[in-house]
Motif scaffolding. Structure first.
Motif, PDB file in Angstrom:
ATOM      1  N   THR A   1       0.262  -8.188   8.423  1.00 34.02           N
ATOM      2  CA  THR A   1       1.124  -7.175   7.171  1.00 34.02           C
ATOM      3  C   THR A   1       1.882  -7.269   6.752  1.00 34.02           C
ATOM      4  O   THR A   1       2.915  -7.646   7.091  1.00 34.02           O
ATOM      5  CB  THR A   1       0.628  -6.072   7.691  1.00 34.02           C
TER       6      THR A   1
ATOM      7  N   THR B   1      -0.086   2.261  10.497  1.00 33.64           N
ATOM      8  CA  THR B   1      -0.127   3.856  11.050  1.00 33.64           C
ATOM      9  C   THR B   1       1.186   3.832  12.441  1.00 33.64           C
ATOM     10  O   THR B   1       1.697   3.061  12.436  1.00 33.64           O
ATOM     11  CB  THR B   1      -1.557   3.541  12.010  1.00 33.64           C
TER      12      THR B   1
ATOM     13  N   ASP C   1      -5.956  -1.733  11.977  1.00 30.13           N
ATOM     14  CA  ASP C   1      -5.982  -2.954  11.019  1.00 30.13           C
ATOM     15  C   ASP C   1      -5.313  -1.925   9.670  1.00 30.13           C
ATOM     16  O   ASP C   1      -4.952  -3.438   8.797  1.00 30.13           O
ATOM     17  CB  ASP C   1      -7.729  -3.414  11.252  1.00 30.13           C
ATOM     18  N   THR C   2      -5.012  -1.620   9.945  1.00 26.85           N
ATOM     19  CA  THR C   2      -3.986  -0.865   8.555  1.00 26.85           C
ATOM     20  C   THR C   2      -2.535   0.352   8.699  1.00 26.85           C
ATOM     21  O   THR C   2      -2.860   0.356  10.689  1.00 26.85           O
ATOM     22  CB  THR C   2      -4.288   0.417   7.927  1.00 26.85           C
TER      23      THR C   2
ATOM     24  N   ALA D   1       0.937  -1.425  -0.063  1.00 26.63           N
ATOM     25  CA  ALA D   1      -0.167  -0.230  -0.216  1.00 26.63           C
ATOM     26  C   ALA D   1       1.256   1.552   0.091  1.00 26.63           C
ATOM     27  O   ALA D   1       0.597   2.351  -0.262  1.00 26.63           O
ATOM     28  CB  ALA D   1      -0.921   0.351   1.040  1.00 26.63           C
TER      29      ALA D   1
END
Length: 259
Positions: A75, A105, A102-103, A58
């Protein structure tokens, strides 16, 4: 093969899997990489010195000594060190998510949180009650740590990727979005929509993030502040210092001593 958001080449095809995210401290030399891997645990990644870049599909997140990175369980990510890197890793079980994120950061690191991370990673084999209490306070501090927008997203649209590649190749490039679009064959209005749709920011906002990323890398290598300012597109050292202070809470001259 997919390329990283900072234009440094393709991401590795193979992703190593480790069930447990380690808790430990280690030193990485300038330029050292940890290849793409994932684990079943969450992980907090903190660089006590130097600058850490963490890349996923990402994008790339970057963290100097006043920032830490939250990497959620599962991840796939790779690390790269800029400057001598004092790396601290804290693993948390997948069911233990004090941030509810859940990403990946980037988080601000207060002096207290910094010392908690350092203390907790100093002796990973310790299982005593003091260590459990230390972790409890660390988790409490994580919950109140402000999130920071320190990310360079990976462009999906090839028109956007072409413009991003030009800016990454020469952060001092002063061309407008219209001029960059003309050089890559895409209209300014189309590119402006793409920046907002894919990155959630305007072109000037994204270019500032890109320039800060390059600036951190140069500072980690010991490049003088004035040289960094000019190489990264600021009109003067004072303009660079102002943006850097607002972004990181200290001046670039103090950057290597901030922790």
């Amino acid at each position: 093969m997919r390329h990283t958001a900072n234009g440094e080449g393709p991401a590795p095809a193979a992703v190593r899997h480790a069930a447990t995210a380690p808790t430990r401290a280690r030193v990485l030399v300038p330029g050292e990489r940890i290849d793409a891997h994932r684990h079943d645990d969450h992980q907090i990644v903190y660089a006590g010195s130097g600058v850490l870049a963490v890349t996923t599909d990402a994008g790339t997140w970057f963290a100097p000594g006043t920032r830490a990175l939250w990497v959620p369980a599962g991840t796939a990510h790779a690390h790269r060190a800029y400057g001598p890197l004092d790396l601290h890793l804290v693993g948390l079980p997948a069911e233990d998510n004090p941030l509810g994120l859940d990403t990946p950061t980037v988080l601000a690191v207060s002096p207290l949180l910094r010392e908690l991370i350092r203390a907790y990673t100093a002796d990973p084999e310790d299982t005593g009650p003091e260590r459990a209490r230390l972790l409890a306070v660390l988790r409490d501090q994580l919950r109140v740590s402000p999130q920071q927008p320190m990310r360079l997203p990976t462009p999906a649209d090839p028109r956007l990727a072409a413009v991003c590649a030009l800016v990454h190749a020469d952060p001092s490039d002063q061309r407008t979005l219209a001029a960059l679009g003309a050089a890559t064959g895409t209209g300014e209005r189309t590119l402006s929509r793409l920046f907002r749709r894919e990155f959630g920011m305007t072109f000037p906002q994204w270019r500032t993030q890109s320039r800060l990323y390059h600036a951190l890398r140069l500072l980690a290598d010991g490049t003088p502040v004035t040289t960094v300012a000019l190489r990264c597109g600021w009109s003067s050292a004072s303009a660079f210092i102002d943006v850097f202070r607002r972004s990181f809470g200290h001046t670039p001259g103090r950057h290597g001593r901030a922790t």
